[in-house]
Design a protein around this motif. Structure first.
Motif, PDB file in Angstrom:
ATOM      1  N   ASP A 166      -5.989 -14.571  21.384  1.00  0.00           N
ATOM      2  CA  ASP A 166      -6.450 -15.780  20.691  1.00  0.00           C
ATOM      3  C   ASP A 166      -5.924 -15.859  19.271  1.00  0.00           C
ATOM      4  OD1 ASP A 166      -8.290 -16.679  22.879  1.00  0.00           O
ATOM      5  OD2 ASP A 166      -9.226 -14.750  22.416  1.00  0.00           O
ATOM      6  N   TYR A 167      -5.901 -14.711  18.580  1.00  0.00           N
ATOM      7  CA  TYR A 167      -5.444 -14.664  17.184  1.00  0.00           C
ATOM      8  C   TYR A 167      -4.543 -13.435  17.035  1.00  0.00           C
ATOM      9  CZ  TYR A 167      -8.989 -18.193  16.484  1.00  0.00           C
ATOM     10  OH  TYR A 167      -9.722 -19.347  16.592  1.00  0.00           O
ATOM     11  N   TYR A 168      -3.240 -13.687  16.895  1.00  0.00           N
ATOM     12  CA  TYR A 168      -2.271 -12.588  16.848  1.00  0.00           C
ATOM     13  C   TYR A 168      -1.664 -12.505  15.456  1.00  0.00           C
ATOM     14  CZ  TYR A 168       0.992  -9.237  18.931  1.00  0.00           C
ATOM     15  OH  TYR A 168       1.669  -8.090  19.265  1.00  0.00           O
ATOM     16  N   LEU A 169      -1.643 -11.288  14.920  1.00  0.00           N
ATOM     17  CA  LEU A 169      -1.199 -11.099  13.534  1.00  0.00           C
ATOM     18  C   LEU A 169       0.023 -10.197  13.451  1.00  0.00           C
ATOM     19  CD1 LEU A 169      -4.656 -10.598  13.565  1.00  0.00           C
ATOM     20  CD2 LEU A 169      -4.203 -11.127  11.178  1.00  0.00           C
ATOM     21  N   MET A 170       0.886 -10.504  12.494  1.00  0.00           N
ATOM     22  CA  MET A 170       1.908  -9.559  12.077  1.00  0.00           C
ATOM     23  C   MET A 170       1.177  -8.551  11.192  1.00  0.00           C
ATOM     24  SD  MET A 170       4.668 -10.985  13.393  1.00  0.00           S
ATOM     25  CE  MET A 170       3.586 -11.523  14.740  1.00  0.00           C
ATOM     26  N   HIS A 171       1.129  -7.302  11.605  1.00  0.00           N
ATOM     27  CA  HIS A 171       0.255  -6.319  10.979  1.00  0.00           C
ATOM     28  C   HIS A 171       0.868  -5.702   9.722  1.00  0.00           C
ATOM     29  CE1 HIS A 171      -2.654  -2.691  11.829  1.00  0.00           C
ATOM     30  NE2 HIS A 171      -2.988  -3.380  10.750  1.00  0.00           N
ATOM     31  N   HIS A 172       0.027  -5.628   8.684  1.00  0.00           N
ATOM     32  CA  HIS A 172       0.355  -4.865   7.477  1.00  0.00           C
ATOM     33  C   HIS A 172       1.634  -5.363   6.792  1.00  0.00           C
ATOM     34  CE1 HIS A 172       0.933  -1.298   4.889  1.00  0.00           C
ATOM     35  NE2 HIS A 172      -0.368  -1.113   5.073  1.00  0.00           N
ATOM     36  N   ILE A 173       1.689  -6.655   6.547  1.00  0.00           N
ATOM     37  CA  ILE A 173       2.784  -7.214   5.735  1.00  0.00           C
ATOM     38  C   ILE A 173       2.484  -6.904   4.273  1.00  0.00           C
ATOM     39  CG2 ILE A 173       3.910  -9.333   4.967  1.00  0.00           C
ATOM     40  CD1 ILE A 173       4.663  -8.649   7.801  1.00  0.00           C
ATOM     41  N   THR A 174       3.472  -6.371   3.564  1.00  0.00           N
ATOM     42  CA  THR A 174       3.281  -6.055   2.146  1.00  0.00           C
ATOM     43  C   THR A 174       4.222  -6.833   1.233  1.00  0.00           C
ATOM     44  OG1 THR A 174       4.795  -4.174   2.279  1.00  0.00           O
ATOM     45  CG2 THR A 174       2.451  -3.734   2.637  1.00  0.00           C
ATOM     46  N   GLY A 198      -8.387   4.566  -5.998  1.00  0.00           N
ATOM     47  CA  GLY A 198      -8.803   3.338  -5.321  1.00  0.00           C
ATOM     48  C   GLY A 198      -8.524   3.344  -3.835  1.00  0.00           C
ATOM     49  N   CYS A 199      -8.967   4.394  -3.136  1.00  0.00           N
ATOM     50  CA  CYS A 199      -8.737   4.528  -1.690  1.00  0.00           C
ATOM     51  C   CYS A 199      -9.882   3.886  -0.918  1.00  0.00           C
ATOM     52  CB  CYS A 199      -8.615   6.010  -1.317  1.00  0.00           C
ATOM     53  SG  CYS A 199      -8.499   6.329   0.444  1.00  0.00           S
ATOM     54  N   THR A 200      -9.561   3.045   0.080  1.00  0.00           N
ATOM     55  CA  THR A 200     -10.583   2.384   0.895  1.00  0.00           C
ATOM     56  C   THR A 200     -10.877   3.121   2.193  1.00  0.00           C
ATOM     57  OG1 THR A 200      -9.036   1.013   2.158  1.00  0.00           O
ATOM     58  CG2 THR A 200      -9.784   0.149   0.024  1.00  0.00           C
ATOM     59  N   GLY A 201     -10.124   4.175   2.478  1.00  0.00           N
ATOM     60  CA  GLY A 201     -10.328   4.913   3.726  1.00  0.00           C
ATOM     61  C   GLY A 201      -9.768   4.211   4.940  1.00  0.00           C
ATOM     62  N   CYS A 202      -8.784   3.324   4.766  1.00  0.00           N
ATOM     63  CA  CYS A 202      -8.218   2.581   5.891  1.00  0.00           C
ATOM     64  C   CYS A 202      -7.382   3.459   6.817  1.00  0.00           C
ATOM     65  CB  CYS A 202      -7.371   1.417   5.385  1.00  0.00           C
ATOM     66  SG  CYS A 202      -5.804   1.904   4.609  1.00  0.00           S
ATOM     67  N   ARG A 203      -6.889   4.593   6.292  1.00  0.00           N
ATOM     68  CA  ARG A 203      -6.141   5.596   7.050  1.00  0.00           C
ATOM     69  C   ARG A 203      -4.751   5.134   7.470  1.00  0.00           C
ATOM     70  NH1 ARG A 203      -9.483   9.755   7.760  1.00  0.00           N
ATOM     71  NH2 ARG A 203      -8.001  10.866   9.076  1.00  0.00           N
ATOM     72  N   TYR A 204      -4.213   4.116   6.824  1.00  0.00           N
ATOM     73  CA  TYR A 204      -2.827   3.727   7.103  1.00  0.00           C
ATOM     74  C   TYR A 204      -1.848   4.818   6.691  1.00  0.00           C
ATOM     75  CZ  TYR A 204      -4.199  -1.118   8.107  1.00  0.00           C
ATOM     76  OH  TYR A 204      -4.745  -2.252   8.658  1.00  0.00           O
ATOM     77  N   LYS A 206       5.915   9.859   2.948  1.00  0.00           N
ATOM     78  CA  LYS A 206       5.655   8.960   4.078  1.00  0.00           C
ATOM     79  C   LYS A 206       4.343   8.203   3.897  1.00  0.00           C
ATOM     80  CE  LYS A 206       5.175   8.971   9.123  1.00  0.00           C
ATOM     81  NZ  LYS A 206       5.140   9.806  10.350  1.00  0.00           N
ATOM     82  N   CYS A 207       3.334   8.898   3.394  1.00  0.00           N
ATOM     83  CA  CYS A 207       2.017   8.287   3.202  1.00  0.00           C
ATOM     84  C   CYS A 207       2.073   7.107   2.242  1.00  0.00           C
ATOM     85  CB  CYS A 207       1.031   9.333   2.698  1.00  0.00           C
ATOM     86  SG  CYS A 207       1.591  10.245   1.234  1.00  0.00           S
ATOM     87  N   GLU A 208       2.855   7.247   1.174  1.00  0.00           N
ATOM     88  CA  GLU A 208       2.919   6.211   0.151  1.00  0.00           C
ATOM     89  C   GLU A 208       3.599   4.946   0.658  1.00  0.00           C
ATOM     90  OE1 GLU A 208       4.606   7.851  -3.399  1.00  0.00           O
ATOM     91  OE2 GLU A 208       3.093   9.426  -3.565  1.00  0.00           O
ATOM     92  N   GLN A 209       4.459   5.078   1.656  1.00  0.00           N
ATOM     93  CA  GLN A 209       5.147   3.918   2.212  1.00  0.00           C
ATOM     94  C   GLN A 209       4.191   2.984   2.934  1.00  0.00           C
ATOM     95  OE1 GLN A 209       8.344   5.313   4.715  1.00  0.00           O
ATOM     96  NE2 GLN A 209       9.078   6.757   3.175  1.00  0.00           N
ATOM     97  N   HIS A 210       3.062   3.528   3.399  1.00  0.00           N
ATOM     98  CA  HIS A 210       2.135   2.723   4.191  1.00  0.00           C
ATOM     99  C   HIS A 210       0.816   2.440   3.482  1.00  0.00           C
ATOM    100  CE1 HIS A 210       4.717   3.039   7.706  1.00  0.00           C
ATOM    101  NE2 HIS A 210       4.800   4.346   7.511  1.00  0.00           N
ATOM    102  N   CYS A 211       0.650   2.899   2.251  1.00  0.00           N
ATOM    103  CA  CYS A 211      -0.624   2.735   1.557  1.00  0.00           C
ATOM    104  C   CYS A 211      -0.814   1.300   1.071  1.00  0.00           C
ATOM    105  CB  CYS A 211      -0.707   3.694   0.363  1.00  0.00           C
ATOM    106  SG  CYS A 211      -2.241   3.499  -0.587  1.00  0.00           S
ATOM    107  N   PRO A 212      -1.824   0.573   1.588  1.00  0.00           N
ATOM    108  CA  PRO A 212      -2.065  -0.801   1.151  1.00  0.00           C
ATOM    109  C   PRO A 212      -2.403  -0.908  -0.340  1.00  0.00           C
ATOM    110  CG  PRO A 212      -3.262  -0.327   3.169  1.00  0.00           C
ATOM    111  CD  PRO A 212      -2.760   0.982   2.633  1.00  0.00           C
ATOM    112  N   GLN A 213      -2.952   0.193  -0.903  1.00  0.00           N
ATOM    113  CA  GLN A 213      -3.377   0.159  -2.302  1.00  0.00           C
ATOM    114  C   GLN A 213      -2.276   0.649  -3.256  1.00  0.00           C
ATOM    115  OE1 GLN A 213      -6.211  -1.261  -2.053  1.00  0.00           O
ATOM    116  NE2 GLN A 213      -6.412  -0.802   0.122  1.00  0.00           N
TER     117      GLN A 213
END
Length: 394
Positions: free
Chosen positions: A109-117, A293-299, A352-359
């Motif tokens: 029903d609702y499809y998203l392109m995930h984690h666009i930065t 400022g970590c939200t615990g999203c685990r990305y 690698k972790c920093e490449q995916h961190c939303p914050q």
């Protein structure tokens, strides 16, 4: 339950079920517990369920529960393309078909392109033919609405927003993040285009409920409104007409009941200037104490060396928002004394972790800083002895 309209006039519950934090048991999703909680939300009127390809076991669990209870057609499923894994046009169908199979459905029903930065990620997808692919899926009915979830700065959000005829978008937004990421500027820009906005991390992974500094908790407890911390965070969002759905990662019946109750009572423009002043005082208290400022999203996970990065940061912040003892106790139990420890000394600085961190946290630097505070040298021999004891007991 209250509802707000999507772009095509369909009703969406203002409270959405975030499926990233399903309870786990034996290495997988605790289906029995999750089913009870999900059905309680459904019976209360929640009709929007948000999952993603990369949430371990989440899509499969959601599909199983919806099918077993015969309610697929009564809800709206939102899930996400792992765009960061897409390498060619064929892989679009590969991931999409796998998601349909997991969810036991013939449509999303609702499809998203995930984690666009940033706009570059969307441009890359366009170069692979994603626009034509989306058009085909929408024409066939396999995708009903197309959107994107966003973790970047405001400027890039506005560029992505303007570059395509989106049906909706999803942003991290709460009273602590009003001016970061897409922020209130992005929220209003989307609304100006008639694009519904779904909110993730409304309570910052529970930080704005369970992990508030004592001073902030006392401020809330003594306020004549009588609202809980969740009340303050969720009502602040639903006070804004530009917000369509607020996701909550509900993993207990009490949490479902509380959030449903708030969603049934909250309204637009109900916040007073005094209410906003109280929230600003809470923000000031938090900002003065937290370290990361970590939200615990685990990305950022999994770490190639097994470090539990969110666990370390959560413990570090707890030292300052609660107490040193609380932070170190949390660290000992969840990190240092776990069967598979994750000390900062294990870090190989791969980034690698920093490449995916939303914050956009400088994780490699902060992880070392956190361990110095959590594990000063006098405690290291103690940890070593405790580990030997625990391993022997096992």
């Amino acid at each position: 339950m209250q509802y707000r309209k999507d772009r095509h006039g369909d009703n969406l519950s203002i409270l959405g079920y975030g499926c990233m934090r399903f309870s786990r048991k034996g290495g997988g999703v605790d289906i029995e517990k999750t089913e009870q909680e999900l059905l309680a939300a459904f019976r209360a009127g929640v009709n929007y369920f948000d999952t993603a390809y990369i949430y371990p076991g989440s899509e499969s669990a959601l599909g199983e529960i919806l099918e077993r209870n015969g309610i697929r057609d009564e809800v709206r499923i939102a899930t996400k393309l792992p765009q960061f894994l897409v390498r060619n046009l064929a892989s679009l169908d590969k991931y999409f078909d796998e998601e349909l199979s997991r969810l036991r459905t013939d449509r999303i029903d609702y499809y998203l392109m995930h984690h666009i930065t940033d706009i570059a990620q969307w441009e890359r997808l366009k170069s692979l033919g994603v626009v034509e692919w989306i058009a085909g899926k929408k024409a066939s009915g396999a995708i009903r609405n197309i959107g994107f979830s966003y973790h970047g700065n405001t400027d890039n959000f506005l560029k992505v927003l303007a570059d395509y005829d989106w049906d909706f978008c999803q942003i991290q937004y709460n009273y602590l993040d009003e001016t970061t990421q897409a922020g209130v500027t992005g929220l209003k820009a989307a609304a100006a285009r008639g694009i519904p906005v779904v909110i993730m991390e409304p309570l910052r992974g529970g930080k704005l409920v369970n992990k508030l500094p004592d001073e902030a908790k006392k401020l809330i407890a003594g306020h004549p409104r009588g609202w809980t911390p969740a009340d303050w965070g969720l009502r602040w969002l639903w006070d804004q007409p530009e917000v369509t759905v607020v996701l909550s990662g509900m993993n207990s019946l009490s949490m479902v009941e509380e959030n449903v109750g708030i969603a049934s009572d909250a309204s637009v423009s109900s916040f007073t200037d005094e209410d906003r002043a109280i929230l600003q005082r809470i923000v000031d208290i938090i900002r003065a104490k937290e370290k990361v400022g970590c939200t615990g999203c685990r990305y950022c996970m999994p770490c190639p060396k097994g470090m539990d990065i969110p666990g370390i940061f959560s413990s570090y912040n707890t030292m300052f928002t609660e107490s040193k003892l609380s932070g170190r106790a949390q660290y000992f139990q969840a990190v240092a004394l776990a069967a598979q420890p994750s000390f900062a000394s294990q870090c190989i600085q791969c980034g690698k972790c920093e490449q995916h961190c939303p914050q956009t946290i400088p994780i490699r630097e902060k992880i070392q800083e956190a361990e110095r505070a959590l594990l000063p040298w006098p405690l290291k021999p103690f940890i070593k002895l405790c580990r030997k004891f625990l391993l022997r007991k096992k």
